[in-house]
Design a protein around this motif. Sequence first.
Motif, PDB file in Angstrom:
ATOM      1  N   LEU A  25       0.881  -1.168   0.000  1.00 12.61           N
ATOM      2  CA  LEU A  25       0.000   0.000   0.000  1.00 12.61           C
ATOM      3  C   LEU A  25       0.915   1.213   0.000  1.00 12.61           C
ATOM      4  N   ASP A  26       0.728   2.080  -0.961  1.00 19.03           N
ATOM      5  CA  ASP A  26       1.556   3.274  -1.098  1.00 19.03           C
ATOM      6  C   ASP A  26       0.614   4.476  -1.106  1.00 19.03           C
ATOM      7  N   ALA A  27       0.728   5.328  -0.114  1.00 14.63           N
ATOM      8  CA  ALA A  27      -0.182   6.471   0.003  1.00 14.63           C
ATOM      9  C   ALA A  27       0.599   7.745   0.267  1.00 14.63           C
ATOM     10  N   VAL A  28       0.079   8.849  -0.249  1.00 14.03           N
ATOM     11  CA  VAL A  28       0.653  10.165   0.017  1.00 14.03           C
ATOM     12  C   VAL A  28      -0.447  11.014   0.633  1.00 14.03           C
ATOM     13  N   LEU A  29      -0.187  11.495   1.845  1.00 20.10           N
ATOM     14  CA  LEU A  29      -1.154  12.306   2.585  1.00 20.10           C
ATOM     15  C   LEU A  29      -0.771  13.769   2.481  1.00 20.10           C
ATOM     16  N   ARG A  30      -1.757  14.626   2.295  1.00 15.33           N
ATOM     17  CA  ARG A  30      -1.526  16.058   2.118  1.00 15.33           C
ATOM     18  C   ARG A  30      -1.587  16.773   3.458  1.00 15.33           C
ATOM     19  N   ASP A  31      -0.790  17.831   3.593  1.00 15.54           N
ATOM     20  CA  ASP A  31      -0.797  18.704   4.769  1.00 15.54           C
ATOM     21  C   ASP A  31      -0.513  17.937   6.057  1.00 15.54           C
ATOM     22  N   ARG A  32       0.460  17.033   6.004  1.00 11.72           N
ATOM     23  CA  ARG A  32       0.811  16.228   7.176  1.00 11.72           C
ATOM     24  C   ARG A  32       2.309  16.237   7.387  1.00 11.72           C
ATOM     25  N   GLU A  33       2.703  16.225   8.661  1.00 13.69           N
ATOM     26  CA  GLU A  33       4.113  16.072   8.996  1.00 13.69           C
ATOM     27  C   GLU A  33       4.378  14.710   9.611  1.00 13.69           C
ATOM     28  N   SER A  34       3.305  13.965   9.878  1.00 11.10           N
ATOM     29  CA  SER A  34       3.426  12.606  10.384  1.00 11.10           C
ATOM     30  C   SER A  34       2.166  11.836   9.988  1.00 11.10           C
ATOM     31  N   VAL A  35       2.201  10.533  10.172  1.00 11.04           N
ATOM     32  CA  VAL A  35       1.034   9.712   9.863  1.00 11.04           C
ATOM     33  C   VAL A  35       0.021   9.889  10.991  1.00 11.04           C
ATOM     34  N   PRO A  36      -1.209  10.290  10.675  1.00 15.27           N
ATOM     35  CA  PRO A  36      -2.214  10.524  11.706  1.00 15.27           C
ATOM     36  C   PRO A  36      -2.564   9.237  12.469  1.00 15.27           C
ATOM     37  N   PRO A  37      -2.911   9.359  13.743  1.00 15.36           N
ATOM     38  CA  PRO A  37      -3.238   8.181  14.550  1.00 15.36           C
ATOM     39  C   PRO A  37      -4.364   7.333  13.958  1.00 15.36           C
ATOM     40  N   GLU A  38      -5.370   7.956  13.346  1.00 15.33           N
ATOM     41  CA  GLU A  38      -6.468   7.172  12.790  1.00 15.33           C
ATOM     42  C   GLU A  38      -6.004   6.303  11.623  1.00 15.33           C
ATOM     43  N   VAL A  39      -5.016   6.749  10.871  1.00 13.89           N
ATOM     44  CA  VAL A  39      -4.458   5.943   9.774  1.00 13.89           C
ATOM     45  C   VAL A  39      -3.630   4.802  10.353  1.00 13.89           C
ATOM     46  N   LEU A  40      -2.809   5.098  11.348  1.00 12.80           N
ATOM     47  CA  LEU A  40      -2.020   4.049  11.990  1.00 12.80           C
ATOM     48  C   LEU A  40      -2.906   2.981  12.607  1.00 12.80           C
ATOM     49  N   ARG A  41      -4.010   3.392  13.199  1.00 12.79           N
ATOM     50  CA  ARG A  41      -4.952   2.454  13.816  1.00 12.79           C
ATOM     51  C   ARG A  41      -5.537   1.511  12.760  1.00 12.79           C
ATOM     52  N   GLU A  42      -5.975   2.069  11.632  1.00 12.94           N
ATOM     53  CA  GLU A  42      -6.541   1.239  10.563  1.00 12.94           C
ATOM     54  C   GLU A  42      -5.493   0.291   9.984  1.00 12.94           C
ATOM     55  N   LEU A  43      -4.282   0.776   9.816  1.00 11.57           N
ATOM     56  CA  LEU A  43      -3.217  -0.086   9.313  1.00 11.57           C
ATOM     57  C   LEU A  43      -2.895  -1.200  10.306  1.00 11.57           C
ATOM     58  N   ALA A  44      -2.884  -0.887  11.581  1.00 12.12           N
ATOM     59  CA  ALA A  44      -2.595  -1.897  12.609  1.00 12.12           C
ATOM     60  C   ALA A  44      -3.633  -3.016  12.583  1.00 12.12           C
ATOM     61  N   LEU A  45      -4.877  -2.678  12.322  1.00 12.59           N
ATOM     62  CA  LEU A  45      -5.929  -3.698  12.255  1.00 12.59           C
ATOM     63  C   LEU A  45      -5.712  -4.653  11.083  1.00 12.59           C
ATOM     64  N   ALA A  46      -5.135  -4.166   9.998  1.00 13.84           N
ATOM     65  CA  ALA A  46      -4.878  -4.999   8.819  1.00 13.84           C
ATOM     66  C   ALA A  46      -3.606  -5.829   8.975  1.00 13.84           C
ATOM     67  N   GLY A  47      -2.707  -5.420   9.856  1.00 14.25           N
ATOM     68  CA  GLY A  47      -1.508  -6.188  10.155  1.00 14.25           C
ATOM     69  C   GLY A  47      -0.332  -6.049   9.204  1.00 14.25           C
ATOM     70  N   PRO A  48      -0.204  -4.972   8.447  1.00 13.53           N
ATOM     71  CA  PRO A  48       0.957  -4.859   7.557  1.00 13.53           C
ATOM     72  C   PRO A  48       2.205  -4.403   8.308  1.00 13.53           C
TER      73      PRO A  48
END
Length: 66
Positions: A25-48
């Motif tokens: 999964l390759d994603a580019v997020l706009r107006d961010r300096e870090s990966v938001p917690p809600e994105v990390l949470r969703e990724l953690a559920l998928a287990g990558p």
Amino acid sequence: MRESVPTIAVDVVAPNGSRHDAWTLDAVLRDRESVPPEVLRELALAGPTLQPVPSQAGYQHVVATI
């Protein structure tokens, strides 16, 4: 992901097209300096595995492999 944070692009790359030799999964997020917690949470559920990618001014690149 597109619904939860401003997103420029999201791609899913098959193992034969990925430099990681895995589904990627390759994603580019706009107006961010870090990966938001809600994105990390969703990724953690998928287990990558998150791959290290340096951030760029105004953008955050997220790469996860399964």
